[in-house]
Design a protein around this motif. Structure first.
Motif, PDB file in Angstrom:
ATOM      1  N   SER A  27     -17.104   6.536  -0.894  1.00  0.00           N
ATOM      2  CA  SER A  27     -16.204   5.022  -0.745  1.00  0.00           C
ATOM      3  C   SER A  27     -15.125   4.810  -0.226  1.00  0.00           C
ATOM      4  CB  SER A  27     -15.825   5.356  -2.018  1.00  0.00           C
ATOM      5  OG  SER A  27     -14.920   3.289  -2.710  1.00  0.00           O
ATOM      6  N   GLY A  28     -15.447   4.317   1.126  1.00  0.00           N
ATOM      7  CA  GLY A  28     -15.279   4.278   2.440  1.00  0.00           C
ATOM      8  C   GLY A  28     -13.695   3.081   2.228  1.00  0.00           C
ATOM      9  N   HIS A  29     -13.755   2.416   0.980  1.00  0.00           N
ATOM     10  CA  HIS A  29     -13.101   1.294   0.877  1.00  0.00           C
ATOM     11  C   HIS A  29     -12.043   1.815   0.285  1.00  0.00           C
ATOM     12  CE1 HIS A  29     -15.659  -2.045   1.123  1.00  0.00           C
ATOM     13  NE2 HIS A  29     -14.675  -2.144   1.590  1.00  0.00           N
ATOM     14  N   THR A  30     -12.253   3.068  -0.616  1.00  0.00           N
ATOM     15  CA  THR A  30     -11.359   3.674  -1.211  1.00  0.00           C
ATOM     16  C   THR A  30     -10.387   5.249  -0.760  1.00  0.00           C
ATOM     17  OG1 THR A  30     -12.176   3.345  -3.781  1.00  0.00           O
ATOM     18  CG2 THR A  30     -10.881   5.840  -3.298  1.00  0.00           C
ATOM     19  N   ALA A  31     -11.216   5.490   0.857  1.00  0.00           N
ATOM     20  CA  ALA A  31     -10.640   5.705   1.354  1.00  0.00           C
ATOM     21  C   ALA A  31      -9.921   5.794   1.872  1.00  0.00           C
ATOM     22  CB  ALA A  31     -11.390   6.850   2.118  1.00  0.00           C
ATOM     23  N   VAL A  32     -10.070   4.521   2.831  1.00  0.00           N
ATOM     24  CA  VAL A  32      -9.107   4.021   4.142  1.00  0.00           C
ATOM     25  C   VAL A  32      -7.834   3.561   2.710  1.00  0.00           C
ATOM     26  CG1 VAL A  32      -8.647   1.533   5.188  1.00  0.00           C
ATOM     27  CG2 VAL A  32     -10.719   3.136   5.046  1.00  0.00           C
ATOM     28  N   GLY A  33      -8.258   2.968   1.772  1.00  0.00           N
ATOM     29  CA  GLY A  33      -6.829   2.790   0.601  1.00  0.00           C
ATOM     30  C   GLY A  33      -5.681   3.877   0.620  1.00  0.00           C
ATOM     31  N   VAL A  50       4.473   3.908  -6.782  1.00  0.00           N
ATOM     32  CA  VAL A  50       3.684   2.627  -7.619  1.00  0.00           C
ATOM     33  C   VAL A  50       2.169   2.287  -7.594  1.00  0.00           C
ATOM     34  CG1 VAL A  50       3.753   2.702 -10.401  1.00  0.00           C
ATOM     35  CG2 VAL A  50       5.689   4.876  -9.474  1.00  0.00           C
ATOM     36  N   VAL A  51       2.807   0.999  -7.016  1.00  0.00           N
ATOM     37  CA  VAL A  51       2.256   0.019  -6.572  1.00  0.00           C
ATOM     38  C   VAL A  51       1.085   0.673  -5.660  1.00  0.00           C
ATOM     39  CG1 VAL A  51       1.627  -2.296  -5.667  1.00  0.00           C
ATOM     40  CG2 VAL A  51       4.231  -1.779  -7.046  1.00  0.00           C
ATOM     41  N   SER A  52       1.383   1.604  -5.144  1.00  0.00           N
ATOM     42  CA  SER A  52       0.086   1.762  -3.981  1.00  0.00           C
ATOM     43  C   SER A  52      -0.720   2.505  -4.731  1.00  0.00           C
ATOM     44  CB  SER A  52       1.175   2.329  -2.578  1.00  0.00           C
ATOM     45  OG  SER A  52       0.387   3.057  -2.108  1.00  0.00           O
ATOM     46  N   ALA A  53      -0.196   3.399  -5.427  1.00  0.00           N
ATOM     47  CA  ALA A  53      -1.223   4.356  -6.474  1.00  0.00           C
ATOM     48  C   ALA A  53      -1.992   3.324  -7.220  1.00  0.00           C
ATOM     49  CB  ALA A  53      -0.239   5.496  -6.923  1.00  0.00           C
ATOM     50  N   VAL A  54      -1.087   2.214  -7.568  1.00  0.00           N
ATOM     51  CA  VAL A  54      -2.501   1.799  -8.949  1.00  0.00           C
ATOM     52  C   VAL A  54      -3.102   0.825  -7.794  1.00  0.00           C
ATOM     53  CG1 VAL A  54      -1.646  -0.523 -10.388  1.00  0.00           C
ATOM     54  CG2 VAL A  54      -0.254   1.483 -10.542  1.00  0.00           C
ATOM     55  N   THR A  55      -2.593   0.000  -6.221  1.00  0.00           N
ATOM     56  CA  THR A  55      -3.521  -0.492  -5.636  1.00  0.00           C
ATOM     57  C   THR A  55      -4.995   0.640  -5.630  1.00  0.00           C
ATOM     58  OG1 THR A  55      -1.572  -1.889  -4.636  1.00  0.00           O
ATOM     59  CG2 THR A  55      -3.843  -1.756  -3.947  1.00  0.00           C
ATOM     60  N   VAL A  56      -4.970   1.655  -5.835  1.00  0.00           N
ATOM     61  CA  VAL A  56      -5.679   2.011  -4.661  1.00  0.00           C
ATOM     62  C   VAL A  56      -6.504   2.803  -5.564  1.00  0.00           C
ATOM     63  CG1 VAL A  56      -6.612   4.530  -3.852  1.00  0.00           C
ATOM     64  CG2 VAL A  56      -5.219   3.916  -3.103  1.00  0.00           C
ATOM     65  N   ALA A  57      -6.195   3.285  -6.947  1.00  0.00           N
ATOM     66  CA  ALA A  57      -6.941   2.948  -8.303  1.00  0.00           C
ATOM     67  C   ALA A  57      -7.892   1.900  -9.345  1.00  0.00           C
ATOM     68  CB  ALA A  57      -6.343   3.610  -9.708  1.00  0.00           C
TER      69      ALA A  57
END
Length: 102
Positions: A27-33, A50-57
């Motif tokens: 998943s390219g979207h997930t890799a870039v995020g 935390v916000v960043s990790a939740v956004t990636v998830a």
């Protein structure tokens, strides 16, 4: 990267977005995020991490929900993104140390 079919092509999920180009893995979207989140992590406050990790998830979950990736595609995207960020960070650190020594 690999010629893997997407979930909607196997009729295991409904496609809820326009057909994406390429294959499913990773998943390219997930890799870039993930790469962005890892690179930013040491430079942002803990709450922002935390916000960043939740956004990636959420990005990974959205790729599953819209039927364009398997769970393993998303997991691989996280791994590749983290690896890319780590390698990039390592080269950036080496460059900074080399400039300081001059």
């Amino acid at each position: 990267v690999l010629p893997r079919r997407r979930p909607y092509q196997d009729a295991t999920a409904a496609r809820l977005v326009s057909p994406p180009a390429g294959t499913a893995w990773p998943s390219g979207h997930t890799a870039v995020g993930t790469a962005v989140a890892v690179i930013l992590a040491p430079r942002i406050p803990p709450a922002a991490r935390v916000v960043s990790a939740v956004t990636v998830a959420a990005v990974g979950a959205s790729r599953l929900r819209v039927g364009v990736h398997h769970l393993t595609d998303v997991v691989a995207g996280v791994g590749i993104g983290a690896l890319a960020a780590g390698v990039t960070g390592r080269f950036a650190t080496v460059g900074r140390v080399a400039r300081r020594r001059r």
